[in-house]
Design an enzyme around this catalytic site. Structure first.
Site, PDB file in Angstrom:
ATOM      1  CG  ASN A  88      60.633  41.346  -7.280  1.00  0.00           C
ATOM      2  OD1 ASN A  88      59.721  40.562  -6.868  1.00  0.00           O
ATOM      3  ND2 ASN A  88      60.645  42.448  -6.638  1.00  0.00           N
ATOM      4  CG  LEU A  89      67.637  38.105  -6.244  1.00  0.00           C
ATOM      5  CD1 LEU A  89      67.096  37.780  -4.809  1.00  0.00           C
ATOM      6  CD2 LEU A  89      68.573  36.941  -7.055  1.00  0.00           C
ATOM      7  CD  GLU A  90      64.337  45.068  -5.192  1.00  0.00           C
ATOM      8  OE1 GLU A  90      63.148  45.413  -5.767  1.00  0.00           O
ATOM      9  OE2 GLU A  90      64.552  45.262  -3.924  1.00  0.00           O
ATOM     10  CG  HIS A 101      63.436  43.066 -14.204  1.00  0.00           C
ATOM     11  ND1 HIS A 101      62.580  44.263 -14.406  1.00  0.00           N
ATOM     12  CD2 HIS A 101      64.247  43.531 -13.613  1.00  0.00           C
ATOM     13  CE1 HIS A 101      63.596  45.275 -14.267  1.00  0.00           C
ATOM     14  NE2 HIS A 101      64.564  44.872 -13.976  1.00  0.00           N
ATOM     15  CD  GLU A 103      57.836  40.625 -16.100  1.00  0.00           C
ATOM     16  OE1 GLU A 103      57.067  41.529 -16.326  1.00  0.00           O
ATOM     17  OE2 GLU A 103      58.778  40.931 -15.022  1.00  0.00           O
ATOM     18  CB  CYS A 128      59.601  47.411 -16.642  1.00  0.00           C
ATOM     19  SG  CYS A 128      60.852  45.989 -16.739  1.00  0.00           S
ATOM     20  CB  CYS A 131      60.255  42.623 -18.401  1.00  0.00           C
ATOM     21  SG  CYS A 131      61.053  42.315 -16.775  1.00  0.00           S
TER      22      CYS A 131
END
Length: 296
Positions: A88-90, A101, A103, A128, A131
């Protein structure tokens, strides 16, 4: 071995860790080919399923979640037998819809590597709804087997019953089927040509807004991302987010970005330039080069 793996390698069984360490060189970005995977299985004396689950801490080490501080790793296994890690990347301080996400990261990794089908998805937290819908866009998406720690494996169709997908919108060639759209552009700029090539391979059956982003770092390395639409629209993956995820997997910092190019079709129903700038400007103090091209 890259510093980001020092902590996670201690979570692996010793025989697996010893076999894996030589692969975690400075250029490692989460891809392990089928032969290397077979050697890990043999060296560890574990089953392939056990190895894939055990590798999740390595995948999670690729994450960059400054907001949630929740590290999620995913591993997509392709029909080729190769595996592709993602995480994951934010974007710091930015709206959550910019997030990638795990996936999505793993699937985009496989797609950019030329994989034609995902058969297994291994992830350290239950996928989730976002995804699940994203995976449903893939070739035989409902048949992807989902593997979670300490849980029985199930097909995606178990997690997403009565799914809405590409066929409901009369799209017969889903994501990962190779799509090639030709565009006209006279340029000798290698970075623009790379972006043009990836735009031609992007997946935009609902808007025809074929697009790609290429980021360049100070040392001349480039990291691309393609647009990947979704039948449910909102789970679509934007090319800038894919490019940033790609860059992060390669252990590069946002501050190293020196140039960014977006190429998009003139015939699309939408433009991605606003969304692309929104994602770029918080992480890199550079101007986006925006090029609109005509289909041939």
């Amino acid at each position: 071995m890259q510093d980001r793996f020092i902590r996670s390698i201690t979570q692996l069984p010793t025989p697996l860790a010893d076999a894996l360490i030589p692969l975690l060189h400075q250029n490692f970005a989460g891809h392990i080919d089928a032969q290397q995977l077979a050697e890990l299985v043999q060296s560890s004396q574990m089953t392939e399923a056990e190895v894939l689950l055990a590798l999740l801490p390595i995948a999670a080490a690729l994450a960059k979640p400054p907001i949630s501080e929740f590290y999620v790793g995913a591993i997509a296994k392709g029909k080729s037998g190769d595996i592709y890690m993602g995480a994951n990347l934010e974007l710091p301080g930015e709206a959550l819809f910019h997030s990638v996400h795990a996936e999505q990261s793993a699937i985009s990794h496989a797609w950019l590597s030329g994989e034609s089908q995902i058969v297994d998805m291994i992830v350290n937290a239950s996928p989730c709804g976002h995804c699940r819908q994203f995976m449903n866009e893939l070739v035989e998406g409902g048949q992807i087997k989902i593997h979670l720690p300490s849980q029985d494996s199930h097909l995606l169709s178990y997690y997403l019953p009565y799914a809405f997908g590409p066929k409901d919108l009369n799209v017969q060639s889903p994501l990962l089927v190779k799509h090639e759209t030709e565009f006209a552009l006279d340029s000798s700029d290698p970075m623009v040509i790379e972006a043009l090539d990836h735009a031609g391979l992007s997946y935009a059956p609902y808007t025809q807004s074929y697009a790609a982003v290429v980021l360049e770092t100070a040392d001349g390395a480039t990291y691309c991302g393609r647009y990947a639409e979704n039948a449910a629209f909102n789970p679509s993956m934007l090319p800038m987010q894919m490019a940033l995820s790609n860059l992060t997997r390669h252990n590069r910092d946002f501050g190293e970005i020196r140039r960014a190019v977006l190429v998009e079709s003139s015939q699309g129903k939408i433009s991605l330039v606003g969304a692309t700038m929104d994602a770029l400007h918080p992480v890199a103090a550079i101007e986006l080069e925006h090029i609109v091209v005509d289909p041939v």
